[in-house]
Write a protein that holds these residues in place. Sequence first.
Motif, PDB file in Angstrom:
ATOM      1  N   PRO A  75       0.828  -1.210   0.000  1.00  0.00           N
ATOM      2  CA  PRO A  75       0.000   0.000   0.000  1.00  0.00           C
ATOM      3  C   PRO A  75       0.860   1.256   0.000  1.00  0.00           C
ATOM      4  CG  PRO A  75       0.060  -0.981   2.180  1.00  0.00           C
ATOM      5  CD  PRO A  75       0.758  -1.947   1.274  1.00  0.00           C
ATOM      6  N   THR A  76       0.319   2.299  -0.552  1.00  0.00           N
ATOM      7  CA  THR A  76       1.015   3.589  -0.549  1.00  0.00           C
ATOM      8  C   THR A  76       0.689   4.316   0.747  1.00  0.00           C
ATOM      9  OG1 THR A  76       0.864   3.697  -2.961  1.00  0.00           O
ATOM     10  CG2 THR A  76       1.354   5.743  -1.792  1.00  0.00           C
ATOM     11  N   LEU A  77       1.652   4.404   1.619  1.00  0.00           N
ATOM     12  CA  LEU A  77       1.439   5.013   2.930  1.00  0.00           C
ATOM     13  C   LEU A  77       2.242   6.308   3.040  1.00  0.00           C
ATOM     14  CD1 LEU A  77       1.772   1.805   5.131  1.00  0.00           C
ATOM     15  CD2 LEU A  77      -0.341   2.950   4.448  1.00  0.00           C
ATOM     16  N   ASP A 139      -6.924   3.916   6.013  1.00  0.00           N
ATOM     17  CA  ASP A 139      -5.937   3.023   5.411  1.00  0.00           C
ATOM     18  C   ASP A 139      -4.624   3.724   5.093  1.00  0.00           C
ATOM     19  OD1 ASP A 139      -7.739   0.835   5.427  1.00  0.00           O
ATOM     20  OD2 ASP A 139      -8.671   1.562   3.582  1.00  0.00           O
ATOM     21  N   THR A 140      -4.445   4.913   5.601  1.00  0.00           N
ATOM     22  CA  THR A 140      -3.224   5.663   5.291  1.00  0.00           C
ATOM     23  C   THR A 140      -2.566   6.184   6.574  1.00  0.00           C
ATOM     24  OG1 THR A 140      -4.588   7.639   4.899  1.00  0.00           O
ATOM     25  CG2 THR A 140      -4.001   6.301   2.977  1.00  0.00           C
ATOM     26  N   SER A 141      -3.013   7.330   7.040  1.00  0.00           N
ATOM     27  CA  SER A 141      -2.355   7.972   8.184  1.00  0.00           C
ATOM     28  C   SER A 141      -2.562   7.222   9.493  1.00  0.00           C
ATOM     29  CB  SER A 141      -2.866   9.414   8.338  1.00  0.00           C
ATOM     30  OG  SER A 141      -2.606  10.166   7.183  1.00  0.00           O
ATOM     31  N   VAL A 144      -0.235   4.219  10.060  1.00  0.00           N
ATOM     32  CA  VAL A 144       1.136   4.663  10.323  1.00  0.00           C
ATOM     33  C   VAL A 144       1.262   5.157  11.761  1.00  0.00           C
ATOM     34  CG1 VAL A 144       2.910   6.338   9.706  1.00  0.00           C
ATOM     35  CG2 VAL A 144       1.574   5.224   7.906  1.00  0.00           C
ATOM     36  N   ALA A 190       4.548  -1.329   5.487  1.00  0.00           N
ATOM     37  CA  ALA A 190       4.820  -0.861   4.130  1.00  0.00           C
ATOM     38  C   ALA A 190       5.161  -2.002   3.182  1.00  0.00           C
ATOM     39  CB  ALA A 190       5.968   0.149   4.146  1.00  0.00           C
TER      40      ALA A 190
END
Length: 202
Positions: A75-77, A139-141, A144, A190
């Motif tokens: 995934p693009t994180l 699904d991103t920040s 993380v 990642a």
Amino acid sequence: MGGKYRIKGNKYPRMRRPRRRGRLVGLVVASAAVLGVGGWGAWQLVDVFTGGGRKASAAGSGTECGPERAPRPAPTLPEPRAITVNVFNATTRSGLAKKTADELKKRGFKIGDVGNATKQYDKKVKGPGVLLGPASALDTSLPVLGTQLPGAERRSEAARKGAAVDLVIGDGFKELAKKPDADRALTKLARPEPAPSSKKDC
């Protein structure tokens, strides 16, 4: 011929060769062996064309087992420096929000607002914390940021504007994850492991 070897009467003894029973037995055994081998071969052919060859055909054709799945794309994180975190304290322990915010800043996160939690969460978070953000952050920040506080609950707010996320510290909070552990969790996030091959269950 005379004497005791004299032939009497009108019947003469017939001089026959002794029967070779050994040859007859050998022919019978050989015939039985040929029939047995032929029958075994025929049974093998029937077994292959019916059900016995199922394993071989499945392994060769791949019809019983689906094709091997391709590895899942990573995934693009966002990087921590691209994430703005608001840190709020929902506990009765003073100074916890500033201390946590300072540590997150050392780990590369941008820090926004720091202070006490709103009435909605103040003294109402029993776990280590709650991570809040817009739906796009699920699904991103938030994943993380979640590497820094394992066990924190993640929630999205549909009406929320902006890309910043909140870390609301709860009663179960002790400290952030150790930096080496957080870094390993971020690397694993990642670069997820490839999906297991479907051939395993064949």
